[in-house]
Design a protein around this motif. Sequence first.
Motif, PDB file in Angstrom:
ATOM      1  N   LYS A  37     -53.607  45.518  77.552  1.00 41.76           N
ATOM      2  CA  LYS A  37     -54.284  44.708  78.567  1.00 41.76           C
ATOM      3  C   LYS A  37     -55.502  45.492  79.064  1.00 41.76           C
ATOM      4  N   LYS A  82     -48.070  41.906  65.905  1.00 39.86           N
ATOM      5  CA  LYS A  82     -47.943  42.547  67.219  1.00 39.86           C
ATOM      6  C   LYS A  82     -48.948  41.958  68.215  1.00 39.86           C
ATOM      7  N   ARG A 120     -47.999  38.396  69.475  1.00 46.60           N
ATOM      8  CA  ARG A 120     -46.980  38.463  70.531  1.00 46.60           C
ATOM      9  C   ARG A 120     -47.618  38.824  71.867  1.00 46.60           C
ATOM     10  N   PHE A 121     -48.486  39.821  71.848  1.00 48.95           N
ATOM     11  CA  PHE A 121     -49.165  40.271  73.066  1.00 48.95           C
ATOM     12  C   PHE A 121     -50.000  39.142  73.681  1.00 48.95           C
ATOM     13  N   VAL A 156     -49.726  35.850  73.266  1.00 48.03           N
ATOM     14  CA  VAL A 156     -48.871  34.777  73.775  1.00 48.03           C
ATOM     15  C   VAL A 156     -48.286  35.181  75.124  1.00 48.03           C
ATOM     16  N   GLU A 157     -47.827  36.439  75.233  1.00 46.16           N
ATOM     17  CA  GLU A 157     -47.286  36.923  76.512  1.00 46.16           C
ATOM     18  C   GLU A 157     -48.362  36.972  77.594  1.00 46.16           C
ATOM     19  N   SER A 158     -49.578  37.337  77.229  1.00 47.79           N
ATOM     20  CA  SER A 158     -50.659  37.491  78.202  1.00 47.79           C
ATOM     21  C   SER A 158     -51.267  36.162  78.640  1.00 47.79           C
ATOM     22  N   GLY A 169     -50.121  32.839  77.372  1.00 44.20           N
ATOM     23  CA  GLY A 169     -49.218  31.697  77.283  1.00 44.20           C
ATOM     24  C   GLY A 169     -49.791  30.492  76.571  1.00 44.20           C
ATOM     25  N   TYR A 194     -53.347  30.319  75.011  1.00 44.08           N
ATOM     26  CA  TYR A 194     -53.564  30.920  73.690  1.00 44.08           C
ATOM     27  C   TYR A 194     -52.960  30.077  72.584  1.00 44.08           C
ATOM     28  N   CYS A 195     -51.882  29.402  72.861  1.00 48.45           N
ATOM     29  CA  CYS A 195     -51.152  28.651  71.841  1.00 48.45           C
ATOM     30  C   CYS A 195     -51.877  27.378  71.428  1.00 48.45           C
TER      31      CYS A 195
END
Length: 115
Positions: A44, A100, A103-104, A106-108, A110, A113-114
């Motif tokens: 981040k 990797k 995943r980051f 999508v977590e950052s 949500g 990004y999708c």
Amino acid sequence: MVKNLYIQGQYIKIIGFLLLFLSLAFSVWARVILGKNWSGVIQKVQGQRLITKGPYRYIRNPIYNGIIGGFIGTFIIVGTLASLLGMLIIIVTYILKTIKKERFLVESFGEAYCH
């Protein structure tokens, strides 16, 4: 003497060079668009925001894709076993890094990004 893995003609080398040049130019364009959002590692960054313009409008991870394209172009130009192995190592490395990073992101970011 280093042996080529395939018959190389002038046109094949030109195609390889064009792929190398255009791929790396694409990576540089993506890097410029990222600006201060860029980091050499997946982390981040303060003030980080989701970039959806420039090459990011068309594909995810354009820097990684450009680097992979550059190595494919290099293999086409050089055509040796060493260049093939180098290309394969880079492809595997960037596939793992992309997993990797996905995943980051999508977590950052949500849902933003999708989509």
